[in-house]
Design a protein around this motif. Structure first.
Motif, mmCIF file in Angstrom:
data_model
loop_
_atom_site.group_PDB
_atom_site.id
_atom_site.type_symbol
_atom_site.label_atom_id
_atom_site.label_comp_id
_atom_site.label_asym_id
_atom_site.label_seq_id
_atom_site.Cartn_x
_atom_site.Cartn_y
_atom_site.Cartn_z
ATOM 1 N N GLU A 197 -81.253 -25.341 2.742
ATOM 2 C CA GLU A 197 -81.516 -26.399 1.763
ATOM 3 C C GLU A 197 -80.250 -26.732 0.985
ATOM 4 O OE1 GLU A 197 -86.252 -25.517 0.870
ATOM 5 O OE2 GLU A 197 -84.734 -24.644 -0.437
ATOM 6 N N THR A 207 -77.906 -28.705 3.224
ATOM 7 C CA THR A 207 -78.394 -30.074 3.393
ATOM 8 C C THR A 207 -78.077 -30.903 2.166
ATOM 9 O OG1 THR A 207 -80.187 -29.225 4.762
ATOM 10 C CG2 THR A 207 -80.448 -31.446 3.906
ATOM 11 N N GLU A 208 -78.255 -30.335 0.996
ATOM 12 C CA GLU A 208 -77.978 -31.048 -0.253
ATOM 13 C C GLU A 208 -76.492 -31.378 -0.367
ATOM 14 O OE1 GLU A 208 -78.449 -30.285 -5.043
ATOM 15 O OE2 GLU A 208 -79.701 -29.135 -3.664
ATOM 16 N N ARG A 240 -74.388 -31.736 2.118
ATOM 17 C CA ARG A 240 -74.096 -32.779 3.110
ATOM 18 C C ARG A 240 -74.485 -34.161 2.589
ATOM 19 N NH1 ARG A 240 -78.035 -32.751 7.707
ATOM 20 N NH2 ARG A 240 -79.088 -34.038 6.186
ATOM 21 N N ASP A 241 -75.680 -34.234 1.974
ATOM 22 C CA ASP A 241 -76.148 -35.533 1.443
ATOM 23 C C ASP A 241 -75.247 -36.018 0.322
ATOM 24 O OD1 ASP A 241 -78.185 -35.436 3.288
ATOM 25 O OD2 ASP A 241 -79.687 -34.722 1.829
ATOM 26 N N LEU A 242 -74.786 -35.135 -0.520
ATOM 27 C CA LEU A 242 -73.885 -35.521 -1.611
ATOM 28 C C LEU A 242 -72.554 -36.042 -1.042
ATOM 29 C CD1 LEU A 242 -74.470 -32.695 -4.263
ATOM 30 C CD2 LEU A 242 -75.066 -35.105 -4.486
ATOM 31 N N LYS A 257 -72.092 -37.419 1.879
ATOM 32 C CA LYS A 257 -72.364 -38.708 2.544
ATOM 33 C C LYS A 257 -72.375 -39.857 1.519
ATOM 34 C CE LYS A 257 -75.254 -37.913 6.561
ATOM 35 N NZ LYS A 257 -76.584 -38.050 7.077
ATOM 36 N N ASN A 258 -72.916 -39.606 0.361
ATOM 37 C CA ASN A 258 -73.041 -40.636 -0.656
ATOM 38 C C ASN A 258 -71.706 -40.994 -1.290
ATOM 39 O OD1 ASN A 258 -75.772 -40.792 -0.185
ATOM 40 N ND2 ASN A 258 -76.316 -39.459 -1.891
ATOM 41 N N LYS A 259 -70.715 -40.220 -1.166
ATOM 42 C CA LYS A 259 -69.401 -40.505 -1.777
ATOM 43 C C LYS A 259 -68.620 -41.449 -0.992
ATOM 44 C CE LYS A 259 -68.420 -36.731 -4.744
ATOM 45 N NZ LYS A 259 -67.499 -35.835 -5.202
#
Length: 140
Positions: A128, A131-132, A134-136, A138-140
């Motif tokens: 988890e 994954t968090e 990775r998502d952070l 991606k958003n940058k």
């Protein structure tokens, strides 16, 4: 009046009252054990030793008379049988108190046993967290 009030507070404290009850019960308990030793155990011991009454065992020490051939002078009587009986009394009382204190300590240990601590809330697993992250990223 301060002295009387202070004494009343001392006398009514829980520890003093508990001690008074303990002394009274201890006195009664001592009589029960004495009766057990005198009336039950010692006759059995006497029977095993050939009818000897242990509490009546004594040794009389006589002083020699300074006059040649005269009666011995009064001496002392050593009542070692009564001592043996009192030692048996003490051992039985001490053993009973030991058993009683052992039972009380066992009850107190159960009473004072702390409740199990609740488990800490489970945190996020490693997957988890990754994954968090990775998502952070991606958003940058």
């Amino acid at each position: 009046m301060g002295f009387i009030k202070e004494f009343k507070e001392f006398a009514m404290k829980g520890n003093v009252m508990d001690m008074a009850v303990g002394v009274i019960i201890g006195g009664a308990f001592g009589k029960i054990v004495s009766s057990l030793v005198d009336d039950v155990l010692m006759p059995l011991v006497g029977m095993l030793t050939g009818g000897i009454d242990v509490s009546g065992l004594a040794y009389k020490v006589m002083l020699p008379n300074p006059v040649e051939g005269g009666e011995p002078l009064a001496g002392a009587t050593l009542k070692y049988g009564a001592f043996i009986q009192n030692v048996i009394d003490f051992l039985i009382i001490a053993f009973c108190i030991f058993l009683m204190m052992k039972a009380i300590n066992k009850l107190m240990a159960k009473k004072e046993e702390p409740a199990p601590e609740p488990e800490a809330p489970a945190g996020p697993t490693q997957e988890e967290l990754l994954t968090e992250i990775r998502d952070l990223l991606k958003n940058k």
